[in-house]
Design an enzyme around this catalytic site. Structure first.
Site, mmCIF file in Angstrom:
data_model
loop_
_atom_site.group_PDB
_atom_site.id
_atom_site.type_symbol
_atom_site.label_atom_id
_atom_site.label_comp_id
_atom_site.label_asym_id
_atom_site.label_seq_id
_atom_site.Cartn_x
_atom_site.Cartn_y
_atom_site.Cartn_z
ATOM 1 C CD GLU A 167 -2.783 -1.370 2.289
ATOM 2 O OE1 GLU A 167 -2.554 -0.703 3.318
ATOM 3 O OE2 GLU A 167 -3.559 -2.344 2.259
ATOM 4 C CG ASN A 170 10.395 1.893 3.019
ATOM 5 O OD1 ASN A 170 11.179 1.170 2.400
ATOM 6 N ND2 ASN A 170 10.610 3.170 3.207
ATOM 7 C CG ASP A 193 16.226 -3.632 -10.588
ATOM 8 O OD1 ASP A 193 16.146 -4.869 -10.609
ATOM 9 O OD2 ASP A 193 16.601 -2.966 -11.568
ATOM 10 C CB SER A 236 11.248 0.818 -14.968
ATOM 11 O OG SER A 236 10.108 1.295 -14.321
ATOM 12 N NE ARG A 300 9.367 5.925 -8.916
ATOM 13 C CZ ARG A 300 9.588 4.691 -9.324
ATOM 14 N NH1 ARG A 300 8.695 4.059 -10.039
ATOM 15 N NH2 ARG A 300 10.693 4.066 -9.011
ATOM 16 C CG ASP A 496 20.377 -2.761 -5.831
ATOM 17 O OD1 ASP A 496 21.168 -2.963 -6.766
ATOM 18 O OD2 ASP A 496 20.310 -3.497 -4.829
ATOM 19 N N GLY A 497 18.801 1.414 -7.962
ATOM 20 C CA GLY A 497 17.658 2.181 -8.458
ATOM 21 C C GLY A 497 16.984 3.019 -7.390
ATOM 22 C CD GLU A 498 14.500 2.162 -4.121
ATOM 23 O OE1 GLU A 498 13.907 2.749 -3.213
ATOM 24 O OE2 GLU A 498 13.953 1.866 -5.206
#
Ligand SMILES: Nc1ncnc2c1ncn2[C@@H]1O[C@H](COP(=O)(O)OP(=O)(O)OP(=O)(O)O)[C@@H](O)[C@H]1O
Ligand SMILES: CCCCCCCCCCCCC/C=C/[C@@H](O)[C@H](CO)NC(C)=O
Ligand SMILES: [Ca+2]
Length: 534
Positions: A167, A170, A193, A236, A300, A496-498
């Site tokens: 939802e 995290n 990822d 993505s 996004r 890692d895409g973060e």
């Protein structure tokens, strides 16, 4: 039933039928191999290892089929269907099925029971899984992909699941700290990822917490996480899935989960001043890849093309970053980034490197083994600093940022792209997409490392002279970026895409800290179309 003389388990051989063709079917319980061949020419011969059989089911031949020409004037047929892995192109797996029948009900049941007994011996297969679905990842198709392509296969393989649709960001990570993890044989994430990263943080964090390990201590010996993660790609980039399976295909990944594959994976930890920041398994990138991510996160709404748009924009801005990279070379591994020895299923470089690390640990003791060796220091102006824990292959870059990086050798490939012209940087980027060697440039260096650190120049300067910060930053602003008027405090790492906002970091590779439901990329010769026609 054929009775082997040496006391081995008997081989079951029967004359059965497939449609209107007669065939001989054999089950070698010792080898765990199902084989069938035509009774008449062309006598084709097929075999499937038990480890790749997904399920066996009794099959009802319905009224319609019985009354059709095929079954007429015959006693009621008894049938069973074997579902198994079929290899298609480009590491893609599909679920194939073969139905066998006979008129002897007892014989049919004997086959069903024997095959089921063999499946029960496949002890590495999961029975109960916890599934997290990110409904907003990638093209927002995670839920549909799971329901239409994955859930039916899990149910065929008698795998039960608890499914949680996330939802908020995290949700999965926080939930993994609370859930009764013992109940499950693995955790599956449906997404990109970022979702893998969340689940990984939840599981590794939980394991350290349960073992009393302080993640903030950059030298702490982390405890291996034994709960396997399955990745159903619906993001993505899906780099982690692509680089560990060879393709980002939900059905292929579901089949690797079902057959119970296990792939150990290196995980790197990122710290800043004795504070834990994040773990990563694919890419930690500063400069170009950090800036692409930072810009793309604001877009996004564009969906998956946000990376192309931000990539182009970042390329035009041509920012470079000045600082110091220090690294500890990975002496324990037999490979090197330009040796063309690719990491493949059952990789011996990964196995030997792990052994080597264990021997060092025994010899020098936990904690004292890893810092050994001579640190190297490089100062410079960089367009990109990339640390690839794995090849980072993805559909955009099929061989990846470091094509021969290893999944489980306890090292990462540190790629430094020094300041160069826009044209040269473009040549470098284009080589991510073709077969040419992307390290064959004077402005690109690559090292296989166990640990590294980066300190940004303006922070080094801050340390030496804190009073003059404004002036110095303004000076650097004018000197380095006269045209684009960029914001010099762009400190974003792509982890890692973060996003990770800290220009000064300390990174350490933890050999095989976690496990996936995967087997790595298979050698081409074993990825032929199966069942193997002999
Ligand atoms: N329900 C949710 N609402 C908003 N964000 C979520 C939700 N569930 C998960 N997230 C977050 O969304 C982020 C991105 O998701 P994900 O990685 O699945 O897709 P992606 O970014 O499109 O793909 P990729 O990482 O492969 O480029 C993750 O960091 C995750 O924490
Ligand atoms: C003008 C030609 C440009 C071609 C550039 C091709 C570069 C492809 C790069 C692919 C990135 C691979 C690294 C993957 C990182 C992932 O962790 C991350 C999150 O999914 N993805 C991205 C794009 O940052
Ligand atoms: Ca590695």
């Amino acid at each position: 039933m054929e009775q082997p003389p040496d006391g081995r388990r008997p081989r079951l051989i029967s004359s059965l039928a497939q449609g209107q063709r007669s065939c001989e079917v054999s089950l070698d319980r010792e080898l765990g191999l199902l084989t069938w061949w035509d009774a008449q020419p062309p006598r084709r011969n097929f075999s499937v290892p038990a480890s790749e059989i997904i399920a066996v089911e009794e099959t009802k031949i319905d009224e319609k089929q019985c009354n059709s020409g095929k079954w007429q004037k015959m006693e009621k047929p008894h049938a069973f269907t074997v579902y198994y892995v079929k290899r298609a192109r480009n590491y893609c797996w599909r679920c194939n099925e073969e139905t066998f029948w006979c008129i002897d009900e007892q014989l049919c049941n004997q086959w069903i029971n024997s095959l089921k007994e063999l499946l029960d011996l496949q002890t590495s297969r999961p029975k109960h899984l916890l599934v997290y679905i990110n409904p907003y990842g990638g093209k927002q198709k995670g839920k549909r992909i799971y329901e239409q392509k994955v859930a039916p296969l899990f149910s065929l393989a008698s795998i039960s699941t608890d499914v949680i649709i996330t939802e908020h960001a995290n949700h999965a990570k926080d939930n993994l700290f609370e859930v009764n993890i013992e109940k499950y044989d693995g955790v599956v994430c449906v997404g990109g990822d970022g979702m893998v990263s969340e689940v990984m943080h939840g599981l590794i964090g939980r394991t350290q917490k349960d073992s009393g390990i302080d993640q903030n201590n950059p030298k702490a010996p982390l405890v291996q996480c034994n709960v396997r993660i399955g990745i159903i790609p619906a993001g993505s980039t899906d780099c982690i899935c692509y680089a560990t399976v060879g393709i980002n295909d939900p059905v292929t990944s579901a089949l690797h989960i079902i057959v119970g594959d296990t792939l150990p994976l290196d995980v790197s930890s990122v710290h800043h001043n004795n504070a834990f920041l994040k773990y990563y398994v694919s890419l930690l990138g500063y400069g170009f890849y950090g800036d692409v991510l930072k810009d793309s996160e604001k877009k996004r709404w564009m969906g998956t093309i946000r990376y192309d748009f931000s990539g182009f924009k970042t390329f035009l801005s041509h920012h470079y970053y000045e600082g110091t990279v220090s690294y500890l070379p990975a002496k324990h591994t037999l490979g090197s980034p330009r040796d063309k020895k690719y990491c493949r299923t059952g990789c011996c470089i990964c196995r030997q490197s792990k052994q080597q690390l264990e021997e060092q640990r025994k010899k020098y003791g936990i904690g004292r083994d890893e810092g050994r060796g001579e640190w190297k220091v490089i100062k410079g102006k960089f367009l990109a600093i990339n640390a690839a824990n794995m090849s980072c292959a993805c559909p955009r870059s099929p061989k990846g940022l470091s094509p021969t990086a290893h999944l489980a050798d306890g090292s990462a490939d540190l790629i430094l792209v020094r300041k160069c012209s826009r044209f040269d940087f473009l040549r470098y980027l284009v080589r991510h997409t073709n077969q040419d060697d992307q390290f064959d440039f004077t402005f690109v260096e690559v090292y296989r490392v166990k640990k590294f650190q980066f300190t940004s120049k303006h922070l080094e300067d801050d340390d030496s002279d804190v009073k003059d910060v404004g002036k110095k930053h303004f000076g650097q602003f004018c000197r380095d970026h006269p045209v684009c008027c960029c914001n010099l405090t762009n400190n974003t790492w792509n982890c890692d895409g973060e996003m990770l906002n800290s220009s000064t970091i300390e990174v350490r590779v933890h050999c095989q800290l976690m496990k996936l439901f995967a087997r790595g990329i298979e050698e081409k010769s074993t990825s032929n179309h199966s069942p193997i026609e002999q």
